[in-house]
Enzyme design. Structure first.
Site, PDB file in Angstrom:
ATOM      1  CB  THR A  35      -7.041   4.000  11.047  1.00 48.12           C
ATOM      2  OG1 THR A  35      -5.776   4.283  10.429  1.00 48.12           O
ATOM      3  CG2 THR A  35      -7.194   4.852  12.302  1.00 48.12           C
ATOM      4  CB  SER A  57      -7.798   3.681   3.045  1.00 51.28           C
ATOM      5  OG  SER A  57      -6.942   3.084   4.014  1.00 51.28           O
ATOM      6  CE  LYS A 103      -3.853   1.992   2.674  1.00 49.81           C
ATOM      7  NZ  LYS A 103      -4.710   1.783   3.873  1.00 49.81           N
ATOM      8  CB  SER A 109      -8.260   0.853   5.975  1.00 51.88           C
ATOM      9  OG  SER A 109      -8.942   2.074   6.040  1.00 51.88           O
TER      10      SER A 109
END
Length: 546
Positions: free
Chosen positions: A208, A187, A105, A211
């Site tokens: 968090t 995300s 990521k 995600s």
């Protein structure tokens, strides 16, 4: 005579190639073990693997369905692969990840000299130079993994504002491979999309709050959101040190466990990691027993997902979830239903998480900017970032993606005060002590289960506790298509959803055991593939020797 001999030789060669093609792993599903078997047997090399993955990315990332799962590939990957191939010949493999390509990521730092950027999807960090690899990257390199490239993501790990999941300035809108333009969830959206169709062997995401869990769920995968402190966050572009985690997103829990065994452990650059029990477990031992649910006690916290004011009840989700409960009972578990979190209603109305994250983000992002060796954009603080976005509207504020309200809200905070510390402590109580821990203790439970869609992640997020997610099912072909943003759809026909196993701090080993038993019984991932145009055609046979 010569002509007939040539034709005979050609026929033999073609037959040999066809025979070899049958023995090579299909990269759509290829596991780490299958890839290692092929590497050990000399069927292909890590160079071949990298070439094949690069070709597969080229087919569907910006061309064809334009899934936008990968921001950039690593220009050093082939040389890394060649070096690891040579090392394998001379000394054998270092371990399970030797020569295995992994997609990272784009909020996880890699040294700039390698040729990759670390930007959280933002042009404000393009060409920035980080001081060193992230802690988890150091562990991956030491294990012999190849950094294949950087996955797309929701910009700033979805902490920018009311902007569609899976969108970033640099990457554009990433989309799901199971239905055209479906929501991949974020995300860690790119990690989910890419892994789901074999653009990489395995991937890393960060969470968090949701995600890893959500892209795992939406992309028919197995993912592990770890306890805060099990994996290092050093070198990860932060939201909050109290909730940020790094974990694997894979096609199977067996692969996820192998990756977690490598990246877990202490790191002097992240003092939270010194809270974990030692020694670090070999998580691969947690995926050996398909009967692990026999005798287990599993709780169903109904209030978390059946109260419309909390999650927005989805009738189809409830149908497949009830089927999962029956499967778990059939595997010998005792299901306590309901086993509600005493704090469910309080969590639903609490604003503590927002307050804590806003304050943490400003402090920790400013520290990240200050630690960069260089940043050509000139952005050195959150205030600079907001100004950069406004000054570069064509790049960072296109139509439908202008909002940066969360950045602005965070910038308006004034640091840690008594209200902040009260909110942080109250979150730990709501999610942990008086929430997950309380219900586990009350009913003597091994774990809780919930469908991944909805607010499943919040109690674990605010407590810093783990979640293991595996495939649960797929939306039916006649589902009413909904909108998830300007460019994405959810729900949509055939889009996957997952089942989550939750537990107390550092209970990953047990959660993996339980989720593995369910995964092996159902094999839900194999029930449906991506839509045809999203399935890359390149296989190892197409690159070997070329």
């Amino acid at each position: 005579m010569k002509s007939s001999l040539f034709l005979k030789g050609l026929a033999v060669s073609v037959l040999a190639l066809l025979a070899k093609a049958k023995t090579l792993p299909d990269l759509y599903e290829a596991s780490i073990a299958e890839l290692q078997d092929g590497l050990a047997g000399g069927d292909f090399t890590s160079v071949d693997l990298v070439k094949a993955y690069f070709a597969r990315i080229d087919e569907v990332n910006l061309k064809g369905p334009a899934l936008r799962a990968v921001l950039e590939t690593n220009p050093s990957a082939l040389s890394q692969a060649a070096s690891l191939d040579q090392e394998r010949k001379e000394f054998g493999p270092r371990g399970l990840l030797h020569g295995i390509p992994i997609l990272i990521k784009d909020n996880i730092a890699t040294i700039a000299s390698e040729g990759l950027n670390t930007t959280a999807g933002s042009f404000s960090l393009l060409k920035s130079i980080v001081p060193e690899d992230a802690g988890v990257i150091k562990k991956l390199r030491a294990a012999g993994a190849i950094i294949l490239g950087k996955a797309s993501l929701s910009e700033w790990a979805h902490f920018r504002g009311n902007v569609a999941s899976g969108w970033s300035g640099r990457g554009g809108q990433g989309t799901n491979a199971y239905f055209p333009n479906a929501d991949p969830c974020g995300s860690s959206s790119g990690s989910g999309i890419a892994t789901s169709i074999g653009l990489t062997a395995v991937s890393l995401g960060t969470e968090t709050d949701g995600s890893i869990t959500c892209p795992t769920s939406n992309n028919n995968l197995a993912g592990i959101k770890v306890t805060v402190g099990l994996t290092s966050r050093a070198g990860v572009i932060p939201i909050s040190e109290h909730q940020d985690t790094v974990g694997p997103i894979c096609r199977s829990l067996t692969d996820a466990a192998a990756v977690l065994s490598v990246i877990a452990g202490t790191d002097p650059n992240d003092n939270f990691t010194f809270a974990q029990p030692l020694p670090v477990p070999n998580f691969s031992l947690a995926v050996k027993n398909p009967n692990a649910l026999r005798g287990a006690r599993i709780g169903v916290p109904r209030k978390v997902f059946t109260n419309d004011t909390i999650t927005g009840n989805d009738p189809f989700v409830n149908v497949v979830f009830e089927q999962a409960i029956q499967t778990i009972k059939g595997l010998g578990a005792t299901v306590v239903d309901p086993a509600d979190l005493p704090t469910a209603e309080q969590i639903a109305v609490s604003n503590n998480e927002t307050l804590v994250l806003d304050i943490d983000f400003k402090i920790q992002l400013n520290k990240y900017f200050e630690g960069l060796l260089a940043n050509p954009s000139g952005v050195r603080s959150l205030a600079d970032l907001i100004a950069f976005n406004n000054a570069n509207a064509l790049l960072e504020e296109p139509v439908n993606f202008t909002d940066q309200s969360e950045l602005i809200e965070s910038q308006g905070t004034n640091g840690m005060n008594s209200t902040y510390f009260q909110a942080l402590a109250f979150d730990k109580e709501l999610g942990g002590t008086n929430g997950i821990d309380a219900v586990l203790k009350e009913h003597n439970l091994d774990a809780l289960i919930l469908p991944a869609p909805g607010l499943t992640t919040v109690p674990a997020a605010i407590a810093g506790y783990p979640i293991v997610t595996v495939p649960l099912g797929f939306y039916p072909d006649n589902v009413t298509i909904g909108s998830a943003g300007p460019l994405t759809l959810y729900p949509a026909p055939g889009v996957p959803l997952g089942l989550s196993f939750l537990g107390t701090a550092f209970s990953e080993f047990r959660l993996i055991e339980l989720a593995f038993a369910y995964e092996q019984k159902t094999k839900t991932r194999l029930a449906r593939k991506a839509f045809p145009a999203a399935i890359p055609k390149t296989q190892l046979i197409d690159v070997i020797g070329k």
